[in-house]
Design an enzyme around this catalytic site. Structure first.
Site, PDB file in Angstrom:
ATOM      1  N   HIS A   1       7.422 -26.896   3.348  1.00 39.51           N
ATOM      2  CA  HIS A   1       6.618 -27.994   2.812  1.00 39.51           C
ATOM      3  C   HIS A   1       5.502 -27.475   1.909  1.00 39.51           C
ATOM      4  O   HIS A   1       4.539 -28.198   1.635  1.00 39.51           O
ATOM      5  CB  HIS A   1       6.041 -28.818   3.966  1.00 39.51           C
ATOM      6  CG  HIS A   1       7.091 -29.469   4.800  1.00 39.51           C
ATOM      7  ND1 HIS A   1       7.592 -30.723   4.536  1.00 39.51           N
ATOM      8  CD2 HIS A   1       7.780 -29.016   5.883  1.00 39.51           C
ATOM      9  CE1 HIS A   1       8.525 -31.023   5.429  1.00 39.51           C
ATOM     10  NE2 HIS A   1       8.658 -30.003   6.261  1.00 39.51           N
TER      11      HIS A   1
ATOM     12  N   GLU B   1       0.831  -1.204   0.000  1.00 37.42           N
ATOM     13  CA  GLU B   1       0.000   0.000   0.000  1.00 37.42           C
ATOM     14  C   GLU B   1       0.864   1.253   0.000  1.00 37.42           C
ATOM     15  O   GLU B   1       0.458   2.300  -0.513  1.00 37.42           O
ATOM     16  CB  GLU B   1      -0.941   0.002   1.213  1.00 37.42           C
ATOM     17  CG  GLU B   1      -2.080   1.010   1.102  1.00 37.42           C
ATOM     18  CD  GLU B   1      -3.141   0.835   2.168  1.00 37.42           C
ATOM     19  OE1 GLU B   1      -4.148   0.158   1.889  1.00 37.42           O
ATOM     20  OE2 GLU B   1      -2.964   1.366   3.282  1.00 37.42           O
TER      21      GLU B   1
ATOM     22  N   LYS C   1     -14.040   1.196  -3.905  1.00 37.24           N
ATOM     23  CA  LYS C   1     -15.029   1.571  -2.894  1.00 37.24           C
ATOM     24  C   LYS C   1     -16.122   2.442  -3.499  1.00 37.24           C
ATOM     25  O   LYS C   1     -17.312   2.285  -3.188  1.00 37.24           O
ATOM     26  CB  LYS C   1     -14.334   2.303  -1.744  1.00 37.24           C
ATOM     27  CG  LYS C   1     -13.515   1.390  -0.849  1.00 37.24           C
ATOM     28  CD  LYS C   1     -12.468   2.127  -0.035  1.00 37.24           C
ATOM     29  CE  LYS C   1     -13.028   3.178   0.869  1.00 37.24           C
ATOM     30  NZ  LYS C   1     -11.999   3.760   1.751  1.00 37.24           N
TER      31      LYS C   1
END
Length: 558
Positions: free
Chosen positions: A389, A358, A519
Site C-alpha cells: 500500500h 557499507e 566525521k
C-alpha cells in the site's frame, strides 16, 4: 586480477544479454518447462526446519546460470571463500582477517590468525557472556538499591546498534523472562531523552558498545546517561553496577568509571556490520536468553558450512549473489528490495542497508584502480503487506526494474483467529510474486474491463492503465518458522551473498573509508557553531547554512 569487464565469461554474458534479453519472458519460460520450479530452487534442510530458496521467477535460463557460475569461479570466489575461513587477511586495506565466522564456529575447529588459534578466546568471551546473562536474567545482579535489572539500554551506533536491534525485534517471541531492551544510537538528543523518560535509574543497565570507546555519538550518549543516572544515585561508585562496556580500550573504559571486569572484548578481525555474533550481541543474549543466542549462532554456522562446502551451482548465497550481478551489471538495476512478510522482521531491510551498502558501496579495486562497472545496489524495503500500500505501485508499473526478495515463514508466531491473519499474509506473498512475474496482458485487461460493464469509451481510456508488463524478477525465500536458528541462517545467507559479489567486483567488502570524511569535517565545524561570528572558511553554501543556524537558534517559537 583482470578487470571484470575483460573477463571472458563476463563478455559471454554481455553478448547473451545483448542478443536475447529483449526476448526472455518469464511466462514463456514457465510454459516451456513444467519443471522450472524444481530446476531453479533449493530446499535447504537445516536441523531446525527448512529454508526454500525459489529463484525460478528470474530472467535466467540454465545457460545463463552456468555462465554466471563460471564467472564466479573465474573470479576466484572459491579461493577467497577458503581464505576467509582460514584467517587470511583478506581485508587488505586494513591488513586484517575477516572472521565473523569464527564467532559462530560451533564445531570449534581451529581458526588461526597470525599463528594463533582464535577459538579459545572466542569461547572465553562467550562463557563470560553466558555467566553475565544468567546473573542478570535471574535477578542475582542487583542495582545500587538492591533491585534487579528490569531494563537494558544498548548505546552504540552502526554495527553496534543495527544488528542487535534487528535481532531483538525479530526474536521478541523468545524474550520471555528477560529484561526490556532499548536502543540509543542517534546523537540527536531526542533519542536518549525519550528513552531515559521510560526508565528508572535503580533498575536500568547500560551497555556502552564502542570498540575504541571514542565514538563521538556513543560516548556522548553514554555520558548523558551517566549524568542522568548519577542524578539519582549521587555516588560515582554505583556506576559499576549499571554500566557495561563492549570495547577493547581498557584505559578509556576505566576512565569512564566502568569496572574492567564488566568489559567484554572483541577483536579487530570482527567488522562492525558483522559484529552481532560477538560481545556486541550481549543485548540480544540478555533479552532472549543465552541458550537462544547460541541457537542464533548455530543457525549462522549451519549456513557457513553450506556456503563453504556446497558446489557453487547449488550454493544459496552464491546463487543469490550471481542473480544480483546479473541485474546490476547487465540490466543496469540500481536498487534491490528486501520484503519480509513478517512484522517481527521489520528491521531486516534496514540492517542489510548497512550490511550491503557499507560493504559493497565501493569504486576502487584491489589493485587501486577505479572500477569500470557498477558495484553495490541501493538496498531498501518494508514488511509486507505495508509495502503493498506504499511503493509496490512503482515495482509493478514503474519505469525501473527492481529485483525483489520476498521472505516469509510458513508458521506464524501468532496463529490468531485460527490462522486467518497468516493465511491472508501468505496469500498476498504468493500473489505478489506471481503478479510481478505474469503481469496482465492487454487482452486480459480488456476482458476484465468488459466483464465490469465498461463502455467502449471508458474501456479505451482505462485500458493502458490496467496493463501490467510483468517480467519483474523476484526471489521467494520461505522458511518453516522464524526461530533463532533460522534467523541466524538467513543473516549468514545474506552476509555471504554480499561477500561473493564483492569478490566478483574485485573490491574490499570489509572496510568503510567512506564514513570517515564527513566525521572529520564535522569535528572542524563543531567549534565554528559557537558564538555569533560569521564563518567564511567553507564554500558559500556551508557558510550560508551556518549563518542561518546561528540566526535562528535563539528565536523563540511558541
Amino acid at each position: 586480477m583482470t578487470s571484470l569487464t575483460q573477463n571472458r565469461y563476463f563478455q559471454k554474458l554481455q553478448d547473451w544479454h545483448r542478443d536475447n534479453s529483449a526476448d526472455i519472458n518469464l511466462r514463456s519460460l514457465f510454459d516451456a518447462d513444467p519443471e522450472r520450479f524444481n530446476n531453479f530452487s533449493l530446499n535447504l534442510n537445516t536441523t531446525h526446519g527448512h529454508i526454500l530458496v525459489d529463484y525460478s521467477k528470474n530472467l535466467v535460463n540454465k545457460e545463463v546460470m552456468q555462465m554466471l557460475v563460471d564467472l564466479a569461479r573465474s573470479r576466484g570466489v572459491e579461493t577467497m571463500r577458503d581464505n576467509m575461513f582460514s584467517g587470511v587477511k583478506i581485508n587488505y586495506t586494513e591488513d586484517r582477517a575477516v572472521l565473523h565466522v569464527a564467532l559462530r564456529n560451533r564445531s570449534n575447529s581451529p581458526i588461526v590468525v597470525d599463528s594463533r588459534d582464535v577459538m579459545p578466546e572466542v569461547n572465553r568471551v562467550l562463557e563470560k557472556m553466558r555467566s553475565f546473562c544468567q546473573r542478570v536474567r535471574s535477578g542475582e545482579w542487583k542495582g545500587y538499591s538492591g533491585k534487579p535489572i528490569t531494563d537494558i539500554v544498548n548505546i552504540g551506533i552502526g554495527g553496534s546498534d543495527l544488528g542487535p536491534l534487528m535481532v531483538t525485534e525479530a526474536l521478541k517471541p523468545y524474550a520471555s523472562g528477560g529484561p526490556r531492551i532499548w536502543f540509543v544510537s542517534n546523537i540527536d538528543g531526542t533519542h536518549i531523552a525519550k528513552t531515559l523518560a521510560n526508565l528508572t535509574p535503580e533498575s536500568s543497565l547500560f551497555i556502552v558498545a564502542s570498540k575504541t570507546f571514542t565514538t563521538q555519538e556513543t560516548i556522548t550518549n553514554a555520558e548523558t546517561a551517566k549524568e542522568w543516572f548519577l542524578g539519582a544515585s549521587r555516588d560515582p561508585s554505583t556506576v559499576a553496577k549499571h554500566f557495561i562496556a563492549l570495547s577493547t580500550n581498557t584505559s578509556k573504559v576505566k576512565e569512564f568509571g566502568i569496572d574492567p571486569q564488566n568489559m567484554f572484548e572483541f577483536w579487530d578481525w570482527v567488522g562492525g556490520r558483522y559484529s552481532l555474533w560477538s560481545a556486541i550481541g550481549l543485548s540480544i543474549a540478555l533479552h532472549i536468553g543465552f541458550d537462544n543466542f547460541e541457537q542464533l549462532l548455530s543457525g549462522a554456522h549451519w549456513m557457513d558450512q553450506h556456503f563453504r562446502k556446497t558446489p557453487l551451482e547449488k550454493n544459496a548465497p552464491v546463487l543469490l549473489a550471481l542473480l544480483g550481478i546479473w541485474y546490476i551489471n547487465f540490466y543496469g538495476c540500481e536498487t534491490h528490495a528486501l520484503l519480509p512478510y513478517d512484522q517481527y522482521m521489520h528491521r531486516f531491510a534496514a540492517y542489510f542497508q548497512q550490511g550491503d551498502m557499507e560493504s559493497n558501496g565501493k569504486s576502487i579495486t584491489r589493485s587501486g584502480t577505479r572500477v569500470d562497472h557498477h558495484t553495490g545496489p541501493i538496498v531498501w524495503g518494508e514488511p509486507g503487506t505495508n509495502g503493498q500500500h506504499a511503493f509496490y505501485q512503482l515495482i509493478h508499473q514503474g519505469t525501473k526494474m527492481i529485483p525483489c526478495d520476498f521472505l516469509i515463514p510458513v508458521q506464524t508466531q501468532h496463529p490468531i483467529r485460527k490462522g486467518l491473519h497468516h493465511k491472508i499474509l501468505l496469500a498476498n506473498f504468493l500473489a505478489q510474486t506471481e503478479a510481478l512475474m505474469k503481469g496482465k496482458s492487454n487482452e486480459e485487461a480488456k476482458k476484465e474491463l468488459q466483464a465490469a460493464g465498461k463502455s467502449p469509451e471508458d474501456l479505451e481510456k482505462l485500458l493502458p492503465h490496467k496493463v501490467f508488463e510483468g517480467n519483474r524478477p523476484t526471489n521467494s525465500i520461505v522458511f518453516t518458522k522464524l526461530t533463532p536458528f533460522i534467523l541466524g541462517a538467513l543473516i549468514a545467507l545474506y552476509e555471504h551473498k554480499i561477500f561473493v559479489q564483492g569478490v566478483i567486483w574485485d573490491i574490499n567488502s570489509f572496510d568503510q573509508w567512506g564514513v570517515e570524511l564527513g566525521k572529520q569535517l564535522a569535528k572542524n565545524i563543531e567549534p565554528e557553531l559557537d558564538g555569533s561570528a560569521p564563518v567564511t572558511s567553507h564554500d558559500s553554501s556551508t557558510n550560508g547554512l551556518i549563518k542561518f543556524i546561528k540566526q535562528q537558534r535563539d528565536i523563540r517559537i511558541e
